[in-house]
Design an enzyme around this catalytic site. Structure first.
Site, short mmCIF file in Angstrom:
data_model
loop_
_atom_site.label_atom_id
_atom_site.label_comp_id
_atom_site.label_asym_id
_atom_site.label_seq_id
_atom_site.Cartn_x
_atom_site.Cartn_y
_atom_site.Cartn_z
N ASN A 274 0.42 9.43 10.06
CA ASN A 274 0.09 10.04 8.96
C ASN A 274 -0.65 11.55 9.12
O ASN A 274 -0.45 12.61 8.43
CB ASN A 274 -0.48 9.31 8.02
CG ASN A 274 0.50 8.37 7.17
OD1 ASN A 274 1.15 8.65 6.53
ND2 ASN A 274 0.17 7.08 7.58
N MET B 101 -9.80 2.59 9.48
CA MET B 101 -10.17 1.32 9.34
C MET B 101 -11.44 0.80 9.03
O MET B 101 -11.85 -0.11 8.97
CB MET B 101 -9.69 0.27 10.59
CG MET B 101 -8.32 0.70 11.08
SD MET B 101 -7.00 0.06 9.85
CE MET B 101 -7.24 -1.54 9.96
N ILE C 25 -14.56 0.69 6.07
CA ILE C 25 -14.75 0.85 4.59
C ILE C 25 -15.93 1.99 4.38
O ILE C 25 -17.06 1.47 4.72
CB ILE C 25 -14.64 -0.55 4.04
CG1 ILE C 25 -13.65 -1.16 4.35
CG2 ILE C 25 -15.21 -0.09 2.46
CD1 ILE C 25 -13.86 -2.69 3.80
N LEU C 26 -15.57 3.22 3.84
CA LEU C 26 -16.83 3.81 3.60
C LEU C 26 -17.77 3.34 2.31
O LEU C 26 -17.35 2.72 1.48
CB LEU C 26 -16.27 5.23 3.10
CG LEU C 26 -15.29 5.93 4.31
CD1 LEU C 26 -14.61 7.14 3.74
CD2 LEU C 26 -16.17 6.45 5.41
N ASN D 293 -6.50 8.11 -0.23
CA ASN D 293 -6.09 7.12 0.90
C ASN D 293 -4.64 6.54 0.66
O ASN D 293 -4.31 6.87 -0.18
CB ASN D 293 -6.98 5.62 0.98
CG ASN D 293 -6.64 4.56 2.04
OD1 ASN D 293 -6.21 5.33 3.12
ND2 ASN D 293 -6.84 3.53 1.68
N HIS E 133 -2.13 3.43 1.32
CA HIS E 133 -2.07 2.01 1.59
C HIS E 133 -0.63 1.67 1.83
O HIS E 133 -0.10 1.92 0.72
CB HIS E 133 -3.07 1.41 0.56
CG HIS E 133 -3.01 -0.10 0.85
ND1 HIS E 133 -3.89 -0.53 1.94
CD2 HIS E 133 -2.46 -1.14 0.30
CE1 HIS E 133 -3.82 -1.86 1.99
NE2 HIS E 133 -3.10 -2.21 1.00
N GLU F 202 5.82 6.61 3.46
CA GLU F 202 4.34 7.14 3.50
C GLU F 202 4.56 8.61 3.82
O GLU F 202 3.76 9.51 3.13
CB GLU F 202 3.53 6.29 4.66
CG GLU F 202 3.19 4.90 4.28
CD GLU F 202 2.37 4.14 5.15
OE1 GLU F 202 1.41 4.90 5.55
OE2 GLU F 202 2.41 3.18 5.43
C1 GRF Z 1 -0.40 3.44 7.65
O1 GRF Z 1 0.56 2.41 7.29
C2 GRF Z 1 -1.16 3.41 6.61
O2 GRF Z 1 -0.77 3.12 5.30
C3 GRF Z 1 -2.23 2.26 6.81
O3 GRF Z 1 -2.30 2.38 8.22
C4 GRF Z 1 -1.08 2.86 8.85
C5 GRF Z 1 -1.41 4.15 9.88
O4 GRF Z 1 -0.50 4.43 10.42
N1 GRF Z 1 -3.60 2.53 6.06
P1 GRF Z 1 -0.74 5.94 11.33
O5 GRF Z 1 -1.97 5.96 12.07
O6 GRF Z 1 -0.81 7.06 10.22
O7 GRF Z 1 0.63 6.05 12.01
#
Ligand code: GRF
Length: 192
Positions: free
Chosen positions: A22, A95, A97-98, A112, A114, A179
Site C-alpha cells: 500500500n 500494526m 494501535i495509536l 487507515n 482495513h 485496496e
Molecule cells: C493490508 O491488507 C492492509 O489492509 C492491512 O495490512 C495489509 C498491509 O499490506 N491493514 P501492505 O503492507 O500494504 O502490503
C-alpha cells in the site's frame, strides 16, 4: 479539513509495519499527474519491515520507532511530524494501535485501510474469520482513525466476493488488489 492550496501539496507520512504494498501504491499515486499529496516520511515500528526499502528507492525519509515505550515514542513521532510539516497520516499495514493522546495531538487527519467491510471484522485475522463464517462478501475500507480500533468514520469501501474455494491467501490477494484502488480513490474523495 486539510486542502492542498495551489501548488502546495499535502505533506503526508505513511506508517507501515510490513510488506508495504500500500505504501508503494501511495508513492506511485503521489507521483501521478495532478497529484495533491507528496509523501515526505515513512514511519515504522519494525526494523525489518520490507516496505522500508521504498525509502531508499524513492528517496523518502524514514524513521523507525520500536514502541518499547509507546508514550515516549509517540511524543517523538509527533515532534518529527511537526518538524516536517506533515498534515496527513496514512496508516498502511501499521500494526500498532495509536493512543488517544497521539490522535488528538496530531493536527491533521489520520486515515487507515482495513481489509474487511467495517464495521464487520475489526482487528486481526479478518480473512480467516470471514472464511470460517462462510460470508458471501468481504472487502476493504478506508476510514478515519479514532481512538476506538477500526471504528472511525468510513470514507470508502469496496466489496469483494468470497469464492467457494477461497483460502486466506487467495482472498487476501484479491482484496489487496482492491485496496490499491481504494486508498487513492479515498484520498481523491477527501482532498480533490
Ligand atoms: C493490508 O491488507 C492492509 O489492509 C492491512 O495490512 C495489509 C498491509 O499490506 N491493514 P501492505 O503492507 O500494504 O502490503
Amino acid at each position: 479539513m486539510v486542502k492542498s492550496i495551489g501548488l502546495n501539496k499535502i505533506k503526508t507520512a505513511v506508517f507501515i509495519s510490513g510488506t508495504g504494498s500500500n505504501l508503494l501504491n501511495l508513492i506511485k499515486f503521489s507521483k501521478s499527474k495532478n497529484s495533491k499529496i507528496s509523501i515526505e516520511l515513512i514511519i515504522s515500528n519494525n526494523f525489518r519491515a520490507k516496505g522500508l526499502k521504498y525509502s531508499k528507492i524513492y528517496k523518502i525519509k524514514k524513521k523507525i520507532f520500536k514502541f518499547g515505550n509507546q508514550r515516549k515514542d509517540e511524543k517523538k513521532i509527533l515532534y518529527l511530524l511537526k518538524k516536517n510539516k506533515i498534515n496527513l497520516i496514512c496508516l498502511a499495514g501499521f500494526m500498532k494501535i495509536l493512543s488517544k493522546n497521539f490522535i488528538t495531538n496530531f493536527r491533521g487527519p489520520i486515515l487507515n485501510i482495513h481489509p474487511s467491510l467495517l464495521p464487520k471484522y475489526k482487528g486481526l485475522n479478518t480473512h480467516k474469520r470471514v472464511i470460517d463464517n462462510e460470508e458471501k462478501f468481504s472487502g476493504c475500507t478506508v476510514h478515519f482513525v479514532s481512538s476506538r480500533l477500526d471504528s472511525g468514520k468510513i470514507v470508502l469501501q469496496k466489496k469483494v466476493k468470497v469464492l467457494k474455494n477461497d483460502n486466506e491467501e487467495k482472498l487476501s490477494k484479491r482484496i489487496l488488489i482492491q485496496e490499491h484502488k481504494l486508498y487513492p480513490m479515498a484520498l481523491k474523495k477527501l482532498f480533490y
